[in-house]
Scaffold this active site. Structure first.
Site, PDB file in Angstrom:
ATOM      1  N   ILE A   1       2.334   3.055   2.088  1.00  0.00           N
ATOM      2  CA  ILE A   1       3.500   3.087   2.771  1.00  0.00           C
ATOM      3  C   ILE A   1       4.638   1.305   2.950  1.00  0.00           C
ATOM      4  O   ILE A   1       5.688   2.278   2.593  1.00  0.00           O
ATOM      5  CB  ILE A   1       3.280   2.586   5.192  1.00  0.00           C
TER       6      ILE A   1
ATOM      7  N   GLY B   1       0.883  -0.936   0.066  1.00  0.00           N
ATOM      8  CA  GLY B   1      -0.035  -0.047  -0.002  1.00  0.00           C
ATOM      9  C   GLY B   1       0.904   0.995  -0.154  1.00  0.00           C
ATOM     10  O   GLY B   1       2.576   0.851  -0.425  1.00  0.00           O
TER      11      GLY B   1
ATOM     12  N   GLU C   1       0.420  -4.600  22.673  1.00  0.00           N
ATOM     13  CA  GLU C   1       2.000  -3.057  23.380  1.00  0.00           C
ATOM     14  C   GLU C   1       0.498  -2.689  24.070  1.00  0.00           C
ATOM     15  O   GLU C   1      -0.726  -2.924  24.377  1.00  0.00           O
ATOM     16  CB  GLU C   1       1.667  -2.301  22.246  1.00  0.00           C
TER      17      GLU C   1
ATOM     18  N   HIS D   1       6.648   1.595  18.875  1.00  0.00           N
ATOM     19  CA  HIS D   1       5.825   1.503  18.101  1.00  0.00           C
ATOM     20  C   HIS D   1       6.041   3.800  17.941  1.00  0.00           C
ATOM     21  O   HIS D   1       5.331   4.581  18.521  1.00  0.00           O
ATOM     22  CB  HIS D   1       3.973   1.951  18.785  1.00  0.00           C
ATOM     23  N   VAL D   2       7.259   3.910  17.552  1.00  0.00           N
ATOM     24  CA  VAL D   2       7.069   5.444  16.863  1.00  0.00           C
ATOM     25  C   VAL D   2       7.018   4.922  15.808  1.00  0.00           C
ATOM     26  O   VAL D   2       7.701   6.791  15.213  1.00  0.00           O
ATOM     27  CB  VAL D   2       8.908   5.237  17.838  1.00  0.00           C
TER      28      VAL D   2
ATOM     29  N   ARG E   1       1.257  -3.793  12.209  1.00  0.00           N
ATOM     30  CA  ARG E   1       0.695  -4.663  13.607  1.00  0.00           C
ATOM     31  C   ARG E   1       0.819  -5.349  14.217  1.00  0.00           C
ATOM     32  O   ARG E   1       0.825  -6.343  13.027  1.00  0.00           O
ATOM     33  CB  ARG E   1      -0.833  -4.132  13.181  1.00  0.00           C
TER      34      ARG E   1
ATOM     35  N   ILE F   1       6.747  -2.845  10.745  1.00  0.00           N
ATOM     36  CA  ILE F   1       6.410  -1.549  11.364  1.00  0.00           C
ATOM     37  C   ILE F   1       4.706  -1.215  11.512  1.00  0.00           C
ATOM     38  O   ILE F   1       4.043  -0.365  11.082  1.00  0.00           O
ATOM     39  CB  ILE F   1       7.187  -0.836  10.328  1.00  0.00           C
TER      40      ILE F   1
HETATM   41  C1  8YV Z   1       0.187   5.545  15.844  1.00  0.00           C
HETATM   42  C2  8YV Z   1      -0.925   3.784  14.299  1.00  0.00           C
HETATM   43  O1  8YV Z   1       1.230   5.168  16.635  1.00  0.00           O
HETATM   44  O2  8YV Z   1      -1.218   5.151  12.128  1.00  0.00           O
HETATM   45  C3  8YV Z   1      -1.604   3.826  13.362  1.00  0.00           C
HETATM   46  O3  8YV Z   1      -2.214   3.265  12.761  1.00  0.00           O
HETATM   47  O4  8YV Z   1      -0.880   2.869  14.902  1.00  0.00           O
HETATM   48  C4  8YV Z   1      -0.018   4.719  14.648  1.00  0.00           C
HETATM   49  O5  8YV Z   1       0.398   5.796  13.508  1.00  0.00           O
HETATM   50  C5  8YV Z   1      -1.111   5.737  16.857  1.00  0.00           C
HETATM   51  O6  8YV Z   1      -2.423   5.648  15.675  1.00  0.00           O
HETATM   52  C6  8YV Z   1      -1.573   7.067  16.997  1.00  0.00           C
HETATM   53  O7  8YV Z   1      -2.044   7.375  18.802  1.00  0.00           O
END
Ligand code: 8YV
Length: 312
Positions: A155, A153, A260, A278-279, A231, A229
């Site tokens: 990303i 997709g 998490e 999760h950064v 889920r 990166i």
């Molecule tokens: C965020 C995410 O950490 O976009 C997503 O689906 O998991 C992340 O970008 C999160 O939603 C921010 O609270």
């Protein structure tokens, strides 16, 4: 005019909660909140819900909120939203795609570099004062290695572009082949088998739960590295720990986890894992743009206008 009532289903950063509090009557329901008491008190008045990407917007809560019109996800992933149920009830759903693509793809690139070049271990080696005792061990080069991307997709394409610049061969697997200059592999096992790095970039949710299982990890093989990166739910974390312990795969670079913010002890104690909290989208710029989208989507909804980024 009375302000519409909005429910926060996750803790939100100040730069998002402040503009929402200025426009809406905001209520919070997460952590230790007594959900039943809150729902009994204000359930009938809630018209909008805001939560993060990983939030569970469960049917059991939505069923007790009969007046909800919109769910605005502060994140790109909306796997916690029962989309079919929302469609049935006419609840609109929005998320924050696009604005986070580059930052998340950057973190995938970082994890590929950190695992292949052993950068976290090298950093520890120097901090621990070991350098004067001798050079750090040799690592592996990326040029000519195969990166298999699961989920091409937005990303996934960002990751492909970055890894391509490193001279890696890009392959991918997903629901369908796309008109892209990368080779489509029509089974995940085959993709894993052909990859030096298997990079997980597909959506989460029931459909992809534990897609990366023991068989896929075995196909990735002793020299292979898993990067995730997307889920945590997509990877069977227990199987991953076993694969790392048995040396079935070489290493893992993970920004997301099944439970998490809790991470399996087996991942924490393995010195061939690089683990990030999760950064992916966690930069001031991107989180600011995501917050802005949440605010604008809600404003559009309550003004009776089309959503900027509708899911349904
Ligand atoms: C965020 C995410 O950490 O976009 C997503 O689906 O998991 C992340 O970008 C999160 O939603 C921010 O609270």
């Amino acid at each position: 005019m009375t302000k519409p009532d909005i429910l926060f289903l996750a803790p939100l950063p100040e730069f998002l909660s402040a503009p929402l509090r200025a426009r809406y009557e905001c209520h919070e329901c997460f952590g230790d909140t007594d959900t039943s008491a809150l729902v009994a008190r204000i359930g009938q008045s809630i018209r909008g819900i805001v939560g993060s990407g990983g939030t569970n917007y469960g049917r059991e809560v939505l069923e007790r909120l009969p007046c909800v019109e919109i769910i605005s996800v502060f994140g790109a992933g909306y796997d916690g939203v029962p989309v079919g149920y929302c469609q049935g009830r006419g609840i609109r759903v929005t998320n924050t795609p696009d604005v986070l693509t580059d930052d998340v793809a950057d973190i995938a690139l970082a994890l590929v570099l950190m695992t292949s070049r052993k950068l976290a271990a090298a950093n520890r080696y120097l901090h621990d004062g070991k350098w004067p005792g001798g050079p750090f061990e040799l690592a592996s080069s990326l040029r000519g290695k195969a990166a298999g991307i699961l989920g091409l997709g937005r990303i996934g394409k960002g990751i492909a572009a970055r890894l391509g610049v490193l001279g890696m061969d890009i392959l991918y697997h997903g629901r369908k082949a796309q008109p892209v200059p990368f080779r489509f592999v029509d089974s995940l096992i085959d993709l894993a088998h052909e990859s030096d790095f298997l990079v997980v970039a597909c959506a989460g949710g029931a459909e992809t739960r534990h897609l990366v299982n023991a068989d896929v990890l075995a196909a990735l093989g002793r020299e292979g590295t898993l990067i995730n990166i997307a889920r945590g739910s997509i990877v069977d974390e227990a199987a991953l720990v076993l694969a790392l312990e048995a040396g079935t795969i070489n290493a893992a670079g993970l920004d997301v986890f099944e439970n998490e913010p809790h991470v399996s002890a087996g991942l924490l104690k393995c010195d061939r894992t690089v683990l990030l909290p999760h950064v992916g989208s966690a930069t001031r710029e991107t989180r600011g743009a995501m917050a802005d989208l949440v605010v604008r989507n809600l404003a559009a909804h309550f003004a009776g206008q089309p959503l900027l980024t509708p899911v349904v």
